[in-house]
Design an enzyme around this catalytic site. Structure first.
Site, PDB file in Angstrom:
ATOM      1  N   ASN A  62       0.925  -0.984   0.085  1.00 53.73           N
ATOM      2  CA  ASN A  62      -0.257  -0.172  -0.086  1.00 53.73           C
ATOM      3  C   ASN A  62       0.724   1.157   0.011  1.00 53.73           C
ATOM      4  O   ASN A  62       1.974   0.956   0.633  1.00 53.73           O
ATOM      5  CB  ASN A  62      -0.546   0.333   1.788  1.00 53.73           C
ATOM      6  CG  ASN A  62      -1.996  -0.615   1.214  1.00 53.73           C
ATOM      7  OD1 ASN A  62      -2.732  -1.001   0.858  1.00 53.73           O
ATOM      8  ND2 ASN A  62      -1.563  -2.198   2.265  1.00 53.73           N
ATOM      9  N   HIS A  73       2.277   9.906  18.097  1.00 54.08           N
ATOM     10  CA  HIS A  73       3.600  10.409  16.940  1.00 54.08           C
ATOM     11  C   HIS A  73       4.405  10.936  18.268  1.00 54.08           C
ATOM     12  O   HIS A  73       4.385  11.648  19.417  1.00 54.08           O
ATOM     13  CB  HIS A  73       2.844  11.161  16.681  1.00 54.08           C
ATOM     14  CG  HIS A  73       2.089  12.514  16.761  1.00 54.08           C
ATOM     15  ND1 HIS A  73       0.966  12.269  17.113  1.00 54.08           N
ATOM     16  CD2 HIS A  73       2.780  13.792  16.442  1.00 54.08           C
ATOM     17  CE1 HIS A  73       0.724  13.504  17.279  1.00 54.08           C
ATOM     18  NE2 HIS A  73       1.511  14.688  17.500  1.00 54.08           N
ATOM     19  N   ASP A  75       6.744  14.949  18.749  1.00 45.31           N
ATOM     20  CA  ASP A  75       6.839  16.172  17.998  1.00 45.31           C
ATOM     21  C   ASP A  75       8.644  16.394  18.241  1.00 45.31           C
ATOM     22  O   ASP A  75       8.599  16.361  20.003  1.00 45.31           O
ATOM     23  CB  ASP A  75       6.508  16.659  19.649  1.00 45.31           C
ATOM     24  CG  ASP A  75       4.844  17.242  18.662  1.00 45.31           C
ATOM     25  OD1 ASP A  75       4.239  16.233  17.888  1.00 45.31           O
ATOM     26  OD2 ASP A  75       4.161  17.271  19.532  1.00 45.31           O
ATOM     27  N   HIS A  79       9.199  21.608  15.193  1.00 50.82           N
ATOM     28  CA  HIS A  79       7.665  21.839  15.280  1.00 50.82           C
ATOM     29  C   HIS A  79       6.937  23.089  15.762  1.00 50.82           C
ATOM     30  O   HIS A  79       6.006  23.384  14.974  1.00 50.82           O
ATOM     31  CB  HIS A  79       6.813  20.677  16.282  1.00 50.82           C
ATOM     32  CG  HIS A  79       5.141  20.239  16.146  1.00 50.82           C
ATOM     33  ND1 HIS A  79       4.460  20.199  14.967  1.00 50.82           N
ATOM     34  CD2 HIS A  79       4.458  20.080  17.144  1.00 50.82           C
ATOM     35  CE1 HIS A  79       3.094  20.217  15.142  1.00 50.82           C
ATOM     36  NE2 HIS A  79       3.210  19.306  16.467  1.00 50.82           N
TER      37      HIS A  79
END
Length: 257
Positions: A62, A73, A75, A79
Protein backbone atom coordinates in the site's frame (compact mmCIF):
# COMPACT_ATOMS: atom_id res chain seq x y z
CA UNK A 1 27.13 -13.01 29.93
CA UNK A 2 27.09 -9.78 27.90
CA UNK A 3 24.63 -7.04 28.76
CA UNK A 4 22.90 -7.33 25.38
CA UNK A 5 22.64 -11.12 25.59
CA UNK A 6 21.19 -10.76 29.07
CA UNK A 7 18.64 -8.24 27.79
CA UNK A 8 17.58 -10.50 24.90
CA UNK A 9 17.29 -13.53 27.18
CA UNK A 10 15.27 -11.53 29.72
CA UNK A 11 12.82 -10.37 27.06
CA UNK A 12 12.44 -13.90 25.71
CA UNK A 13 11.91 -15.40 29.17
CA UNK A 14 9.47 -12.69 30.26
CA UNK A 15 11.72 -11.37 33.01
CA UNK A 16 11.49 -8.12 31.07
CA UNK A 17 7.99 -7.45 29.72
CA UNK A 18 7.61 -5.39 26.56
CA UNK A 19 4.47 -3.24 26.74
CA UNK A 20 3.15 -1.52 23.63
CA UNK A 21 2.16 2.08 24.40
CA UNK A 22 1.06 2.73 20.81
CA UNK A 23 -2.46 3.22 19.50
CA UNK A 24 -3.00 1.36 16.20
CA UNK A 25 -3.26 3.52 13.08
CA UNK A 26 -6.42 3.36 10.99
CA UNK A 27 -8.94 5.60 9.27
CA UNK A 28 -10.69 5.82 12.65
CA UNK A 29 -7.67 7.21 14.50
CA UNK A 30 -8.71 10.51 16.12
CA UNK A 31 -6.96 13.58 14.74
CA UNK A 32 -6.58 17.15 15.93
CA UNK A 33 -9.11 19.63 14.54
CA UNK A 34 -8.02 23.27 14.36
CA UNK A 35 -10.58 26.01 13.62
CA UNK A 36 -10.52 28.06 10.44
CA UNK A 37 -8.45 29.57 8.97
CA UNK A 38 -5.78 27.13 10.19
CA UNK A 39 -4.75 24.10 8.16
CA UNK A 40 -5.42 20.58 9.41
CA UNK A 41 -3.74 17.24 9.04
CA UNK A 42 -5.31 14.46 6.99
CA UNK A 43 -6.72 11.23 8.35
CA UNK A 44 -4.61 8.11 8.08
CA UNK A 45 -5.40 6.15 4.93
CA UNK A 46 -4.03 3.15 3.07
CA UNK A 47 -4.16 3.17 -0.74
CA UNK A 48 -3.78 -0.30 -2.17
CA UNK A 49 -1.13 -0.77 -4.86
CA UNK A 50 -1.66 -4.48 -5.43
CA UNK A 51 -2.99 -7.52 -3.59
CA UNK A 52 -2.12 -10.81 -5.26
CA UNK A 53 -3.78 -9.68 -8.50
CA UNK A 54 -2.93 -8.38 -11.97
CA UNK A 55 -1.25 -5.33 -10.45
CA UNK A 56 1.13 -7.64 -8.58
CA UNK A 57 0.31 -11.36 -8.52
CA UNK A 58 2.62 -12.39 -5.71
CA UNK A 59 2.52 -9.48 -3.31
CA UNK A 60 0.39 -7.08 -1.32
CA UNK A 61 1.41 -3.48 -0.55
CA UNK A 62 0.00 0.00 0.00
CA UNK A 63 0.79 3.66 -0.18
CA UNK A 64 0.40 5.39 3.18
CA UNK A 65 -1.36 8.74 3.47
CA UNK A 66 -0.95 10.39 6.84
CA UNK A 67 0.30 13.43 8.68
CA UNK A 68 3.40 13.64 10.82
CA UNK A 69 1.24 14.26 13.88
CA UNK A 70 -1.42 11.58 13.42
CA UNK A 71 -2.00 8.92 16.06
CA UNK A 72 0.77 8.05 18.50
CA UNK A 73 3.52 10.39 17.39
CA UNK A 74 6.74 12.18 18.26
CA UNK A 75 7.02 15.98 18.38
CA UNK A 76 10.45 17.34 17.43
CA UNK A 77 11.55 20.83 18.55
CA UNK A 78 11.18 22.32 15.05
CA UNK A 79 7.45 21.56 15.21
CA UNK A 80 6.87 24.84 17.10
CA UNK A 81 7.89 28.43 16.36
CA UNK A 82 9.87 28.59 19.59
CA UNK A 83 11.99 25.65 18.40
CA UNK A 84 12.27 26.66 14.76
CA UNK A 85 16.09 26.59 14.94
CA UNK A 86 16.12 23.25 16.76
CA UNK A 87 16.23 19.63 15.68
CA UNK A 88 13.96 18.18 13.05
CA UNK A 89 12.81 14.65 13.68
CA UNK A 90 15.71 13.13 11.74
CA UNK A 91 18.22 14.99 13.93
CA UNK A 92 17.02 13.69 17.29
CA UNK A 93 19.98 11.74 18.77
CA UNK A 94 19.34 8.01 18.78
CA UNK A 95 20.54 7.90 22.39
CA UNK A 96 17.49 10.00 23.31
CA UNK A 97 15.15 7.40 21.83
CA UNK A 98 15.85 4.87 24.62
CA UNK A 99 15.30 6.51 27.99
CA UNK A 100 13.97 5.91 31.51
CA UNK A 101 10.40 6.89 32.23
CA UNK A 102 8.19 7.70 35.20
CA UNK A 103 4.40 7.74 35.33
CA UNK A 104 2.40 10.46 37.07
CA UNK A 105 -1.13 9.14 37.43
CA UNK A 106 -3.87 11.77 37.62
CA UNK A 107 -6.58 9.68 35.98
CA UNK A 108 -8.89 10.08 38.99
CA UNK A 109 -8.65 13.87 38.82
CA UNK A 110 -9.13 13.95 35.04
CA UNK A 111 -12.09 11.60 35.39
CA UNK A 112 -13.83 14.20 37.54
CA UNK A 113 -12.70 17.23 35.54
CA UNK A 114 -11.84 16.88 31.82
CA UNK A 115 -10.10 20.27 31.97
CA UNK A 116 -7.79 19.14 34.80
CA UNK A 117 -4.31 20.70 34.64
CA UNK A 118 -1.10 19.31 36.09
CA UNK A 119 0.53 21.87 38.38
CA UNK A 120 4.08 22.26 39.69
CA UNK A 121 2.93 21.27 43.18
CA UNK A 122 1.50 18.02 41.82
CA UNK A 123 4.88 17.08 40.39
CA UNK A 124 6.80 18.12 43.51
CA UNK A 125 4.45 16.08 45.67
CA UNK A 126 5.03 13.10 43.38
CA UNK A 127 8.82 13.61 43.72
CA UNK A 128 8.58 13.62 47.52
CA UNK A 129 6.87 10.24 47.34
CA UNK A 130 8.82 8.64 44.51
CA UNK A 131 12.14 10.42 44.08
CA UNK A 132 13.40 12.93 41.50
CA UNK A 133 12.34 13.04 37.88
CA UNK A 134 14.75 11.02 35.72
CA UNK A 135 17.75 12.72 34.16
CA UNK A 136 17.26 12.53 30.39
CA UNK A 137 14.03 10.59 30.80
CA UNK A 138 10.33 10.84 30.04
CA UNK A 139 7.56 12.18 32.24
CA UNK A 140 4.52 10.14 31.21
CA UNK A 141 1.30 11.84 32.27
CA UNK A 142 -1.56 9.39 32.79
CA UNK A 143 -5.10 10.79 32.67
CA UNK A 144 -7.08 7.73 31.57
CA UNK A 145 -7.86 9.49 28.30
CA UNK A 146 -6.74 6.49 26.23
CA UNK A 147 -10.07 4.84 27.13
CA UNK A 148 -11.71 7.37 24.78
CA UNK A 149 -9.37 6.83 21.82
CA UNK A 150 -11.72 4.67 19.79
CA UNK A 151 -14.01 7.53 18.79
CA UNK A 152 -13.14 10.99 17.49
CA UNK A 153 -15.86 13.02 19.22
CA UNK A 154 -15.37 11.35 22.61
CA UNK A 155 -11.60 11.69 22.36
CA UNK A 156 -11.62 15.40 21.45
CA UNK A 157 -14.56 16.08 23.82
CA UNK A 158 -15.45 19.39 22.15
CA UNK A 159 -18.41 21.72 22.55
CA UNK A 160 -19.16 25.27 21.39
CA UNK A 161 -16.28 26.57 23.55
CA UNK A 162 -13.73 24.15 22.16
CA UNK A 163 -12.09 20.89 23.23
CA UNK A 164 -12.07 19.79 26.88
CA UNK A 165 -9.17 17.44 27.57
CA UNK A 166 -6.66 17.38 30.45
CA UNK A 167 -3.23 18.91 30.16
CA UNK A 168 -0.51 20.89 31.89
CA UNK A 169 -0.67 24.41 33.28
CA UNK A 170 1.37 27.25 31.83
CA UNK A 171 3.54 27.49 34.94
CA UNK A 172 4.15 23.75 35.08
CA UNK A 173 5.00 23.54 31.37
CA UNK A 174 7.59 26.31 31.77
CA UNK A 175 9.02 24.64 34.89
CA UNK A 176 9.28 21.23 33.23
CA UNK A 177 11.03 22.80 30.24
CA UNK A 178 13.44 25.04 32.11
CA UNK A 179 14.04 23.54 35.55
CA UNK A 180 13.72 19.77 35.35
CA UNK A 181 16.05 17.16 33.78
CA UNK A 182 13.40 15.35 31.71
CA UNK A 183 13.92 15.12 27.96
CA UNK A 184 10.21 15.27 27.22
CA UNK A 185 6.60 14.65 28.18
CA UNK A 186 4.30 11.88 27.00
CA UNK A 187 0.49 12.05 27.18
CA UNK A 188 -2.60 10.04 26.25
CA UNK A 189 -4.44 12.94 24.61
CA UNK A 190 -4.33 14.12 20.98
CA UNK A 191 -1.51 16.58 21.79
CA UNK A 192 0.73 17.44 24.71
CA UNK A 193 -1.39 20.49 25.57
CA UNK A 194 -4.79 20.70 27.21
CA UNK A 195 -7.84 21.05 25.00
CA UNK A 196 -8.33 24.61 26.23
CA UNK A 197 -4.67 25.58 25.74
CA UNK A 198 -5.49 27.81 22.77
CA UNK A 199 -6.76 30.33 25.35
CA UNK A 200 -3.71 30.13 27.65
CA UNK A 201 -0.97 32.78 27.82
CA UNK A 202 1.09 31.75 25.99
CA UNK A 203 -1.14 29.52 23.91
CA UNK A 204 -0.15 25.84 23.84
CA UNK A 205 2.50 26.20 26.56
CA UNK A 206 3.77 22.61 26.41
CA UNK A 207 4.62 23.08 22.76
CA UNK A 208 5.98 26.58 23.30
CA UNK A 209 8.17 25.86 26.32
CA UNK A 210 9.21 22.22 25.93
CA UNK A 211 9.94 22.28 22.20
CA UNK A 212 11.51 25.71 22.60
CA UNK A 213 13.88 24.19 25.18
CA UNK A 214 14.88 21.43 22.76
CA UNK A 215 12.76 18.80 24.49
CA UNK A 216 10.28 16.38 22.95
CA UNK A 217 6.66 15.26 23.06
CA UNK A 218 4.92 11.89 22.75
CA UNK A 219 1.17 11.85 22.26
CA UNK A 220 -1.79 9.47 22.09
CA UNK A 221 -0.12 6.87 24.28
CA UNK A 222 -2.02 4.00 25.85
CA UNK A 223 -1.44 1.29 28.46
CA UNK A 224 0.27 3.67 30.87
CA UNK A 225 -1.75 1.92 33.60
CA UNK A 226 0.43 -1.16 33.02
CA UNK A 227 3.67 0.65 33.83
CA UNK A 228 5.28 1.01 37.24
CA UNK A 229 5.53 4.49 38.75
CA UNK A 230 9.29 4.34 38.21
CA UNK A 231 11.67 1.88 36.61
CA UNK A 232 10.39 1.50 33.05
CA UNK A 233 12.53 2.21 29.99
CA UNK A 234 10.83 3.67 26.91
CA UNK A 235 11.91 3.00 23.34
CA UNK A 236 10.41 5.59 20.99
CA UNK A 237 12.05 5.70 17.53
CA UNK A 238 10.29 8.01 15.05
CA UNK A 239 10.90 7.83 11.32
CA UNK A 240 14.00 9.90 10.45
CA UNK A 241 12.14 12.24 8.09
CA UNK A 242 14.55 14.86 6.76
CA UNK A 243 13.11 18.25 7.66
CA UNK A 244 10.19 16.58 9.43
CA UNK A 245 8.50 18.22 12.40
CA UNK A 246 7.38 14.89 13.82
CA UNK A 247 6.53 11.32 12.97
CA UNK A 248 4.20 8.47 13.85
CA UNK A 249 6.09 6.25 16.29
CA UNK A 250 5.85 2.77 17.82
CA UNK A 251 6.42 3.39 21.53
CA UNK A 252 7.50 0.40 23.61
CA UNK A 253 8.15 0.18 27.34
CA UNK A 254 10.51 -2.34 28.95
CA UNK A 255 9.45 -3.36 32.46
CA UNK A 256 11.22 -5.76 34.82
CA UNK A 257 8.94 -8.43 36.27
Amino acid sequence: MSVLRSLADSVRSGAIEVIDLTAPLSEDTPILQLPEPFGNTIRFRLEEISRYDDRGPGWYWNDIHTGEHTGTHFDAPVHWATGRDGQDVSQVPVTSLIAPAVVLDFSAEAGKDPDFLLQIDHVKEWERANGPLPEGGWLLYRTGWDARSGEQDTFLNADETGSHTPGISVECARWLAEETPVLGVGVETVGTDAGAAHSFDPAFPCHAFLLGAGKYGLTQLRNLDRLPVTGAVVVAPPLPILGGSGSPVRVLALVER
